[in-house]
Design a protein around this motif. Structure first.
Motif, PDB file in Angstrom:
ATOM      1  N   LEU A  27      44.996  11.625 -19.244  1.00  0.00           N
ATOM      2  CA  LEU A  27      44.879  12.892 -19.977  1.00  0.00           C
ATOM      3  C   LEU A  27      43.495  13.514 -19.772  1.00  0.00           C
ATOM      4  O   LEU A  27      43.366  14.720 -19.580  1.00  0.00           O
ATOM      5  N   ALA A  28      42.462  12.644 -19.788  1.00  0.00           N
ATOM      6  CA  ALA A  28      41.088  13.136 -19.586  1.00  0.00           C
ATOM      7  C   ALA A  28      40.904  13.687 -18.168  1.00  0.00           C
ATOM      8  O   ALA A  28      40.236  14.711 -17.973  1.00  0.00           O
ATOM      9  N   THR A  29      41.530  13.034 -17.193  1.00  0.00           N
ATOM     10  CA  THR A  29      41.455  13.511 -15.808  1.00  0.00           C
ATOM     11  C   THR A  29      42.146  14.872 -15.684  1.00  0.00           C
ATOM     12  O   THR A  29      41.782  15.684 -14.834  1.00  0.00           O
ATOM     13  N   LEU A  30      43.143  15.101 -16.527  1.00  0.00           N
ATOM     14  CA  LEU A  30      43.853  16.393 -16.538  1.00  0.00           C
ATOM     15  C   LEU A  30      43.160  17.404 -17.467  1.00  0.00           C
ATOM     16  O   LEU A  30      43.773  18.317 -17.995  1.00  0.00           O
ATOM     17  N   GLU A  31      41.858  17.156 -17.682  1.00  0.00           N
ATOM     18  CA  GLU A  31      40.966  18.087 -18.385  1.00  0.00           C
ATOM     19  C   GLU A  31      41.244  18.229 -19.880  1.00  0.00           C
ATOM     20  O   GLU A  31      40.975  19.265 -20.481  1.00  0.00           O
ATOM     21  N   LYS A  32      41.790  17.170 -20.473  1.00  0.00           N
ATOM     22  CA  LYS A  32      41.939  17.144 -21.926  1.00  0.00           C
ATOM     23  C   LYS A  32      40.773  16.348 -22.522  1.00  0.00           C
ATOM     24  O   LYS A  32      40.274  15.406 -21.893  1.00  0.00           O
ATOM     25  N   ASP A  80      33.788  11.862 -18.449  1.00  0.00           N
ATOM     26  CA  ASP A  80      33.051  12.679 -19.423  1.00  0.00           C
ATOM     27  C   ASP A  80      33.871  13.068 -20.645  1.00  0.00           C
ATOM     28  O   ASP A  80      33.361  13.093 -21.761  1.00  0.00           O
ATOM     29  N   THR A  81      35.145  13.403 -20.428  1.00  0.00           N
ATOM     30  CA  THR A  81      35.959  13.919 -21.542  1.00  0.00           C
ATOM     31  C   THR A  81      36.739  12.823 -22.276  1.00  0.00           C
ATOM     32  O   THR A  81      37.608  13.108 -23.083  1.00  0.00           O
ATOM     33  N   LEU A  82      36.408  11.573 -21.973  1.00  0.00           N
ATOM     34  CA  LEU A  82      37.070  10.443 -22.644  1.00  0.00           C
ATOM     35  C   LEU A  82      36.045   9.630 -23.438  1.00  0.00           C
ATOM     36  O   LEU A  82      35.055   9.149 -22.891  1.00  0.00           O
ATOM     37  N   LYS A  83      36.273   9.523 -24.738  1.00  0.00           N
ATOM     38  CA  LYS A  83      35.400   8.751 -25.630  1.00  0.00           C
ATOM     39  C   LYS A  83      36.220   7.633 -26.280  1.00  0.00           C
ATOM     40  O   LYS A  83      37.450   7.682 -26.305  1.00  0.00           O
ATOM     41  N   VAL A  84      35.506   6.658 -26.842  1.00  0.00           N
ATOM     42  CA  VAL A  84      36.212   5.546 -27.498  1.00  0.00           C
ATOM     43  C   VAL A  84      35.464   5.107 -28.761  1.00  0.00           C
ATOM     44  O   VAL A  84      34.236   5.061 -28.788  1.00  0.00           O
ATOM     45  N   ILE A  85      36.231   4.862 -29.822  1.00  0.00           N
ATOM     46  CA  ILE A  85      35.688   4.217 -31.028  1.00  0.00           C
ATOM     47  C   ILE A  85      36.053   2.747 -30.912  1.00  0.00           C
ATOM     48  O   ILE A  85      37.230   2.393 -30.877  1.00  0.00           O
ATOM     49  N   LEU A 115      37.352  14.630 -36.814  1.00  0.00           N
ATOM     50  CA  LEU A 115      37.329  14.619 -35.339  1.00  0.00           C
ATOM     51  C   LEU A 115      38.486  15.399 -34.714  1.00  0.00           C
ATOM     52  O   LEU A 115      38.487  15.662 -33.513  1.00  0.00           O
ATOM     53  N   ARG A 116      39.451  15.772 -35.526  1.00  0.00           N
ATOM     54  CA  ARG A 116      40.633  16.461 -35.002  1.00  0.00           C
ATOM     55  C   ARG A 116      40.286  17.735 -34.230  1.00  0.00           C
ATOM     56  O   ARG A 116      40.924  18.068 -33.239  1.00  0.00           O
ATOM     57  N   GLU A 117      39.278  18.449 -34.722  1.00  0.00           N
ATOM     58  CA  GLU A 117      38.880  19.713 -34.092  1.00  0.00           C
ATOM     59  C   GLU A 117      38.226  19.497 -32.728  1.00  0.00           C
ATOM     60  O   GLU A 117      38.188  20.406 -31.911  1.00  0.00           O
ATOM     61  N   GLU A 118      37.698  18.283 -32.515  1.00  0.00           N
ATOM     62  CA  GLU A 118      36.877  18.055 -31.321  1.00  0.00           C
ATOM     63  C   GLU A 118      37.649  17.505 -30.123  1.00  0.00           C
ATOM     64  O   GLU A 118      37.135  17.470 -29.005  1.00  0.00           O
ATOM     65  N   PHE A 119      38.860  17.023 -30.361  1.00  0.00           N
ATOM     66  CA  PHE A 119      39.637  16.394 -29.286  1.00  0.00           C
ATOM     67  C   PHE A 119      41.035  16.994 -29.192  1.00  0.00           C
ATOM     68  O   PHE A 119      41.604  17.421 -30.193  1.00  0.00           O
ATOM     69  N   ASP A 120      41.573  16.998 -27.968  1.00  0.00           N
ATOM     70  CA  ASP A 120      42.961  17.442 -27.783  1.00  0.00           C
ATOM     71  C   ASP A 120      43.931  16.330 -28.187  1.00  0.00           C
ATOM     72  O   ASP A 120      44.980  16.593 -28.769  1.00  0.00           O
ATOM     73  N   TYR A 121      43.563  15.101 -27.820  1.00  0.00           N
ATOM     74  CA  TYR A 121      44.413  13.951 -28.144  1.00  0.00           C
ATOM     75  C   TYR A 121      43.556  12.796 -28.665  1.00  0.00           C
ATOM     76  O   TYR A 121      42.520  12.479 -28.079  1.00  0.00           O
ATOM     77  N   ILE A 250      51.957  16.065 -22.026  1.00  0.00           N
ATOM     78  CA  ILE A 250      51.381  17.421 -22.157  1.00  0.00           C
ATOM     79  C   ILE A 250      52.490  18.473 -22.169  1.00  0.00           C
ATOM     80  O   ILE A 250      52.491  19.375 -23.017  1.00  0.00           O
ATOM     81  N   SER A 251      53.443  18.360 -21.252  1.00  0.00           N
ATOM     82  CA  SER A 251      54.496  19.379 -21.179  1.00  0.00           C
ATOM     83  C   SER A 251      55.357  19.367 -22.442  1.00  0.00           C
ATOM     84  O   SER A 251      55.817  20.396 -22.913  1.00  0.00           O
TER      85      SER A 251
END
Length: 255
Positions: A27-32, A80-85, A115-121, A250-251
């Motif tokens: 998902l992160a590679t697909l710019e999410k 870059d667009t992938l984070k982890v707790i 955190l909902r506002e900051e991430f797509d998924y 995504i679709s």
């Protein structure tokens, strides 16, 4: 608003963590913008994404029990667009510590709310149990992905999980939906694997993802390097399967 998806199945060894890591990376590679929440005391999703769990000072445990600032528990990954707790072995005892807490089933929901506002998924990797932490994950989630191993005992225990989901829907989280059943460790050469797929499809129909995750050695090798499979070997079957799964997700969600 980001979507929170729990990956749950109380049966161990069905590919929950592998799916969480690789779906998140895809998902992160697909710019999410994606966040993985490791809610399993084994912390395999954390180490599989390159987090040194011995060095992690703030984890999901501190956020739940001590109400630490959730942003202090977020780690960067190689994408870059992938984070982890990250998780911690202390999470094993957290369920006992939570027993006296107010609204104990909704703590994780409150922790993740900002955190909902900051991430797509936001993907939550659940432990192989139906304990209080998993109930917290299902109460926080909008939907649940249920990985199902393509083997004889695959459907055993799913009724228990579905019953738990039903109870959570009626008492704690009316909006909870099943995102889909995902067939994992699939070997198309085995007649049994095809029979399991047909059976899952017959039982759950359109709730079954079209994508199946095939058995692939690269999927099991990549975590020992702290990498998702797409960074370890982008041409591998495992990487391609998870990209297909990410596109399907995504679709389905962004029509």
């Amino acid at each position: 608003m980001g979507k929170i998806i729990a990956l749950a199945n109380q049966k161990g060894g069905v590919g929950k963590t592998t799916t969480t890591i690789n779906l998140a990376a895809s998902l992160a590679t697909l710019e999410k913008k994606v966040l993985v929440v490791d809610a399993d005391p084994q912390a395999n999703a954390s180490s599989g994404l390159g987090v040194d769990i011995k060095q992690a000072e703030c984890t999901i445990y501190e956020c739940i029990i001590d109400r630490a600032d959730v942003r202090d528990a977020i780690h960067d990954t190689e994408i870059d667009t992938l984070k982890v707790i990250s998780s911690h072995i202390n999470l094993v005892g957290a369920e006992i510590e939570m027993l006296n807490l107010k609204n104990r089933e909704k703590i994780l929901k409150e922790v993740l709310a900002p955190l909902r506002e900051e991430f797509d998924y936001i993907l939550i990797d659940c432990s192989p149990s139906l304990g209080l932490i998993t109930i917290n994950a299902l109460t926080a989630a909008d939907s649940v992905i249920i990985p199902v191993q393509a083997e004889y005992f695959a459907l055993e225990g799913i009724s228990k999980l579905l019953n738990t989901i039903k109870i959570i829907k009626s008492k704690l989280n009316p909006a909870l939906e099943i995102e889909g059943f995902l067939l994992t460790m699939y070997d198309s050469r085995l007649r049994q694997a095809n029979q399991i797929y047909d059976e899952v499809k017959r039982h759950f129909q359109e709730l079954v993802f079209n994508t199946v995750i095939q058995r692939n050695v690269k999927l099991s090798e990549a975590p020992s390097y702290g990498l998702p499979t797409i960074l370890y070997d982008a041409d591998s079957t495992g990487a391609k399967n998870h990209i297909a799964l990410a596109k399907e997700l995504i679709s389905h969600n962004e029509k």
